[in-house]
Design a protein around this motif. Sequence first.
Motif, PDB file in Angstrom:
ATOM      1  N   TYR A 256       0.839  -1.193   0.000  1.00 54.38           N
ATOM      2  CA  TYR A 256       0.000   0.000   0.000  1.00 54.38           C
ATOM      3  C   TYR A 256       0.876   1.247   0.000  1.00 54.38           C
ATOM      4  O   TYR A 256       2.052   1.217   0.356  1.00 54.38           O
ATOM      5  CB  TYR A 256      -0.939   0.033   1.221  1.00 54.38           C
TER       6      TYR A 256
ATOM      7  N   THR B 269       0.329   5.781   0.662  1.00 53.49           N
ATOM      8  CA  THR B 269      -0.583   6.839   1.097  1.00 53.49           C
ATOM      9  C   THR B 269      -0.081   8.207   0.641  1.00 53.49           C
ATOM     10  O   THR B 269       1.094   8.388   0.349  1.00 53.49           O
ATOM     11  CB  THR B 269      -0.731   6.877   2.636  1.00 53.49           C
TER      12      THR B 269
ATOM     13  N   TRP C 200       3.371  10.454  -2.959  1.00 53.46           N
ATOM     14  CA  TRP C 200       2.924   9.198  -2.356  1.00 53.46           C
ATOM     15  C   TRP C 200       4.061   8.589  -1.565  1.00 53.46           C
ATOM     16  O   TRP C 200       5.225   8.673  -1.977  1.00 53.46           O
ATOM     17  CB  TRP C 200       2.460   8.236  -3.441  1.00 53.46           C
TER      18      TRP C 200
ATOM     19  N   ILE D 271      -0.866   4.237  10.229  1.00 48.79           N
ATOM     20  CA  ILE D 271      -0.678   4.833   8.904  1.00 48.79           C
ATOM     21  C   ILE D 271      -0.361   6.322   9.052  1.00 48.79           C
ATOM     22  O   ILE D 271       0.550   6.836   8.421  1.00 48.79           O
ATOM     23  CB  ILE D 271      -1.951   4.651   8.043  1.00 48.79           C
TER      24      ILE D 271
ATOM     25  N   LYS E  24      -5.191   9.864   1.391  1.00 47.85           N
ATOM     26  CA  LYS E  24      -5.454   9.046   0.204  1.00 47.85           C
ATOM     27  C   LYS E  24      -4.714   7.721   0.378  1.00 47.85           C
ATOM     28  O   LYS E  24      -3.564   7.695   0.808  1.00 47.85           O
ATOM     29  CB  LYS E  24      -4.996   9.754  -1.063  1.00 47.85           C
ATOM     30  N   PHE E  25      -5.394   6.622   0.041  1.00 50.89           N
ATOM     31  CA  PHE E  25      -4.851   5.281   0.230  1.00 50.89           C
ATOM     32  C   PHE E  25      -5.028   4.500  -1.062  1.00 50.89           C
ATOM     33  O   PHE E  25      -6.089   4.558  -1.688  1.00 50.89           O
ATOM     34  CB  PHE E  25      -5.620   4.595   1.368  1.00 50.89           C
ATOM     35  N   ARG E  26      -3.983   3.749  -1.466  1.00 49.35           N
ATOM     36  CA  ARG E  26      -4.083   2.901  -2.645  1.00 49.35           C
ATOM     37  C   ARG E  26      -3.183   1.683  -2.472  1.00 49.35           C
ATOM     38  O   ARG E  26      -2.302   1.668  -1.614  1.00 49.35           O
ATOM     39  CB  ARG E  26      -3.713   3.659  -3.922  1.00 49.35           C
TER      40      ARG E  26
ATOM     41  N   PHE F   8      -9.778  -0.138   8.318  1.00 46.44           N
ATOM     42  CA  PHE F   8      -9.205   1.089   8.869  1.00 46.44           C
ATOM     43  C   PHE F   8      -9.811   1.354  10.235  1.00 46.44           C
ATOM     44  O   PHE F   8     -11.016   1.189  10.417  1.00 46.44           O
ATOM     45  CB  PHE F   8      -9.482   2.280   7.953  1.00 46.44           C
TER      46      PHE F   8
END
Length: 152
Positions: free
Chosen positions: A79, A81, A89, A106, A118-120, A140
């Motif tokens: 992941y 953020t 990022w 996080i 923002k999370f991916r 989360f």
Amino acid sequence: MSASNINLLDLVPGTSSVSNAVDISIGTNNAFGYTLKASVGSAENASRNMTHTNNVNTFTGIAVNANQASLTTDNTWGYSTSVDSGSTWSNYSGLPLYTAADSKTIVSKNAPSSDVVKFRVGAKAASSQLAGDYSNKITFIIVSNIDPGDVP
């Protein structure tokens, strides 16, 4: 509370792919701020693997405790953020298996704050990896920080 899907769609064998970004909106007037934590898997699916929609093929590697600028190892996911609207990022990292006690921090703020994180996820497929869509559940947890003077 709201829910959003993080979709790692149409992954092509031998390539890297990045999911859509989801926004996690956080606001607190707590004098000691908040902590955002995350974990992967669930009580029903105790696995850190990203699983193909066929429920057979998986990404078995995770960037556990890694801080990788890019995912270069085949069959690995992690992941990333952003706390600045997606301009920059963080490096890819991994998440612990789901349990509320073992979630990974996080973001942590120590004062009142209103943020959008923002999370991916991203993945690096081996050339033999099956093309298609992969998923898992990410949980989360957002908690208000306590007064450090109240910690025994």
